[in-house]
Design a protein around this motif. Structure first.
Motif, PDB file in Angstrom:
ATOM      1  N   SER A 566       0.832  -1.197   0.000  1.00 24.12           N
ATOM      2  CA  SER A 566       0.000   0.000   0.000  1.00 24.12           C
ATOM      3  C   SER A 566       0.871   1.254   0.000  1.00 24.12           C
ATOM      4  O   SER A 566       1.566   1.539   0.983  1.00 24.12           O
ATOM      5  CB  SER A 566      -0.918   0.019   1.233  1.00 24.12           C
ATOM      6  N   GLU A 568      -0.143   4.377  -0.096  1.00 21.73           N
ATOM      7  CA  GLU A 568      -0.666   5.435   0.764  1.00 21.73           C
ATOM      8  C   GLU A 568      -0.282   5.194   2.220  1.00 21.73           C
ATOM      9  O   GLU A 568       0.079   6.136   2.940  1.00 21.73           O
ATOM     10  CB  GLU A 568      -2.189   5.535   0.627  1.00 21.73           C
ATOM     11  N   ASP A 569      -0.336   3.947   2.673  1.00 21.19           N
ATOM     12  CA  ASP A 569       0.103   3.642   4.043  1.00 21.19           C
ATOM     13  C   ASP A 569       1.570   3.992   4.231  1.00 21.19           C
ATOM     14  O   ASP A 569       1.968   4.568   5.251  1.00 21.19           O
ATOM     15  CB  ASP A 569      -0.121   2.161   4.354  1.00 21.19           C
ATOM     16  N   GLN A 572       2.047   7.778   4.375  1.00 20.91           N
ATOM     17  CA  GLN A 572       1.616   8.344   5.654  1.00 20.91           C
ATOM     18  C   GLN A 572       2.666   8.114   6.742  1.00 20.91           C
ATOM     19  O   GLN A 572       2.959   9.020   7.539  1.00 20.91           O
ATOM     20  CB  GLN A 572       0.274   7.722   6.081  1.00 20.91           C
ATOM     21  N   ARG A 573       3.243   6.921   6.777  1.00 18.18           N
ATOM     22  CA  ARG A 573       4.282   6.644   7.779  1.00 18.18           C
ATOM     23  C   ARG A 573       5.510   7.509   7.534  1.00 18.18           C
ATOM     24  O   ARG A 573       6.128   8.013   8.467  1.00 18.18           O
ATOM     25  CB  ARG A 573       4.653   5.152   7.746  1.00 18.18           C
TER      26      ARG A 573
END
Length: 729
Positions: A566, A568-569, A572-573
């Motif tokens: 992913s 997007e995950d 974000q991290r």
């Protein structure tokens, strides 16, 4: 409050940038002349409003509709936000359109939906007739009871018709229908349309509202698009010729009444190829053969003969292409196998001709197509009448149509036969796919640009404009270009004189040492997060592993993007970290359409000149471009048009991930001497510096690998960017 004269009434903010005002004037004037526009603007130039405002004004004056389209979800959200801002200043009717698949409440395919719609309409129409006849017979009965003999005679005829319609309604009850669409047709939809045009609604908004009311929001949206000022949609609504024709019909517009704005227009070339290319999998061939075995039609035997020969040829072709151990390496993504040879035809066609024995390929394919059409009609009728719970698709028709096209068009300029393989996750078996790949996108786009009134193609990376015009088939467009409008002192672009990372050099230990040293310095001397783009995921992994070992004791967190995870995950991290480095491929999804604003990332690094893998498919595109555009350029048109320019566009997109606002600051680093002036002098044809626009070349500062850390330290120190003491060189 925005100005209210001319196109400025559609500009929702206090005052446009100087370049925005100029761009709006030039675009409006281009529309007045019926010209297309190529509009390159770096981040912060306000391309969307610069295109939308004059388009909406001209459309209102001349009774046209504006369609703005993108293939990037984040941009779709931005368009919705911009449209909502505009509606606060000037009333417009705007809709956001998305494909049926994501808006269907009962999750059926296109063919099934068509049948359900037709059936449901028949039911509602028959029920409407029934109600009208019942009302009429009641009126005639009342008149007859009052002594009107003619009314009683007329009622008798109505009752006969009523019985007939009642039988029709009862017979239709067994048909497959859609409850959601039934409610659309049977109810009053004024509430929906009042809600729809009270604001700019997203497809998700429409889906949720319709679900609550048990309505089909997709069909209501289609029915309600006529008379709108602005439509936001995906590329495929315009690039797919069949969808485009339907789409304009839903709009209630002829193509010449549409102004189309394409965002991220550097992607049109690849997307157009995808829409034009046709494929046929081994699984579809097997299904077609099963279908024909079950048929007792006389045409089934010759149809089976020709399709089975193509099926055998496909398997033989990819099996022959496998070397030792290749079959075991096949993964679950499609991978091309080489089928080109020195003959005039490809290996698949030659194998097919050798495998086939019969009364003639063309004759038997014609029989297969005719039988396929009849079978397809039967499947539709069975679903329509409720004899089947799903609308079966005719595999014979799909297979025969593809093989006909493959044989008829496979040698045409711009058409390239391809074979690919993948592994079925469920069975672990390898199977194949034949494809007729379209090399020249203007075969798709030229018709579109010729049909609509005018277009704006906008992106941060369109230049060189003449090449884009050639490739897409644009005639005499207006071209507009604006560089970064933010303060120059807030950015630095370094071209590092490191070894040229040719594919043959990637395994060289000395080259790896040099590049690893540059990357280590770039990460350590960035006051914040660093984005690193590589020619491939394998190269990203190589340097991630190396720096991960070297940064083991340092305060830096390393992230690696890899296929199948992913994005997007991961993003974000990464952005929530304060001192991190993200390693990814330039050909991944993070290189464009994704913002890293402010502290999200302060440095972006592009390692090497990330040319795509030069496969047979890419060589076919080069050859097609060479033959098509050779007379338009004294240079190597195939390489330049098909490989180098798209690669530098991707590089420029990656560089644009940082410095996204006037207050933002950051560093862009190009790691390869082919980007430098030194490389320009010494490497000549291998240098890529000249492929960048002039103002971008002017900002490139050549620097030795050992000096990069000092330059970055000074830049971030001057901006007070360090949280605590800066690192020591």
């Amino acid at each position: 409050m925005a100005e209210t004269n001319g196109h400025m009434r559609f500009f929702p903010y206090e005052e446009p940038y100087d370049n925005q005002r100029e761009a709006m004037d030039r675009i409006y004037n281009a529309f007045a002349r019926g010209q297309d526009v190529l509009f390159e603007g770096a981040c912060g130039t306000g391309k969307t409003l610069s295109s939308l405002a004059p388009a909406l004004e001209y459309a209102r004056e001349e009774d046209k509709t504006v369609v703005i389209t993108t293939n990037v979800h984040q941009q779709m959200r931005q368009f919705v936000a911009e449209a909502r801002e505009i509606t606060q200043e000037e009333s417009i009717r705007a809709v956001v359109f998305r494909g049926k698949g994501s808006m269907c409440h009962i999750d059926v395919g296109f063919e099934e939906c068509q049948v359900l719609r037709d059936n449901t309409y028949e039911v509602v129409d028959a029920e409407r007739d029934l109600r009208e006849l019942e009302q009429r017979q009641q009126e005639l009965l009342e008149a007859g009871q009052e002594g009107d003999d003619r009314a009683m005679d007329a009622r008798s005829a109505v009752m006969d018709e009523l019985d007939s319609v009642q039988e029709t309604v009862e017979s239709l009850e067994d048909q497959n229908t859609c409850e959601y669409y039934y409610n659309n047709l049977a109810g009053d939809n004024d509430e929906f349309y009042s809600w729809l045009y009270d604001d700019v609604r997203t497809p998700d908004d429409i889906y949720d509202f319709a679900e609550e009311q048990m309505l089909c929001g997709y069909e209501l949206l289609k029915d309600g698009m006529e008379g709108v000022d602005l439509v936001v949609c995906n590329y495929h609504h315009l690039l797919d010729p069949m969808i485009r024709e339907q789409f304009f019909r839903w709009l209630g517009r002829d193509p010449e009444d549409v102004i189309a704005i394409f965002d991220e227009a550097h992607n049109i070339e690849g997307t157009a190829r995808e829409h034009a290319s046709r494929t046929l999998t081994e699984n579809t061939l097997d299904s077609a053969l099963d279908e024909l075995q079950d048929s007792d039609d006389a045409r089934a035997e010759p149809a089976y003969n020709v399709i089975a020969a193509f099926r055998r040829a496909l398997e033989e072709t990819y099996e022959d292409a496998f070397g030792f151990g290749d079959r075991e390496k096949v993964g679950d993504n499609w991978e091309d196998v080489s089928i080109s040879n020195d003959d005039k035809r490809d290996d698949l066609t030659l194998n097919f001709l050798q495998q086939y024995t019969g009364k003639g390929i063309d004759t038997e394919l014609d029989l297969a197509v005719h039988l396929g059409k009849e079978l397809d009609d039967r499947y539709e009728e069975a679903y329509k009448n409720g004899e089947a719970t799903t609308r079966q698709e005719c595999q014979t028709l799909q297979a025969a149509n593809f093989v006909q096209s493959f044989m008829a068009e496979g040698t045409e300029l711009g058409q390239y036969p391809v074979v690919a393989v993948r592994r079925d996750e469920a069975t672990d078996q390898v199977y194949g796919r034949a494809e007729l790949y379209t090399c020249i996108p203007r075969e798709v786009t030229a018709d579109l640009f010729g049909e609509v009134y005018a277009t704006v193609l906008m992106s941060a990376t369109l230049r060189p404009f003449d090449v884009l015009s050639d490739v897409l088939g644009l005639e005499d467009p207006v071209s507009i270009a604006y560089g970064l409008q933010f303060p120059e002192e807030n950015r630095r672009t370094f071209a590092v004189e490191s070894p040229a990372l040719f594919s043959s050099e990637r395994g060289n230990p000395e080259t790896q040492d040099a590049i690893a040293g540059v990357l280590r310095d770039a990460v350590e001397f960035t006051a914040g997060n660093t984005l690193l783009f590589f020619p491939s995921y394998a190269e990203a992994e190589r340097y991630y592993d190396r720096l991960n070992r070297e940064f083991g004791s340092r305060d830096a967190t390393l992230y690696r993007d890899e296929p199948g995870t992913s994005v997007e995950d991961l993003r974000q991290r990464f952005v929530t970290d304060e001192n991190a480095a993200l390693f990814t491929s330039l050909w991944g999804t993070l290189a464009e359409g994704v913002s890293f604003d402010g502290d999200d990332a302060r440095t972006v690094v592009v390692v090497g000149v990330p040319y795509p893998h030069l496969s047979d498919r890419m060589e076919a595109v080069q050859e097609a471009y060479d033959r098509t555009f050779a007379d338009r350029s004294g240079r190597d048109s195939g390489w330049e048009y098909a490989v180098e320019i798209p690669t530098i566009r991707k590089t420029r997109q990656a560089l644009g991930r940082v410095i996204r606002s006037p207050e933002d600051f950051g560093v862009r680093v190009l790691v390869d001497k082919r980007y430098t002036q030194l490389g320009e002098r010494k490497m000549r044809k291998y240098s890529v510096r000249e492929t960048f626009p002039p103002e971008e070349r002017a900002e490139m500062i050549d620097i030795g690998p050992e000096k990069l850390k000092f330059a970055m330290l000074n830049f971030f120190t001057d901006r007070g960017a360090w949280d605590g003491s800066p690192p020591t060189p």
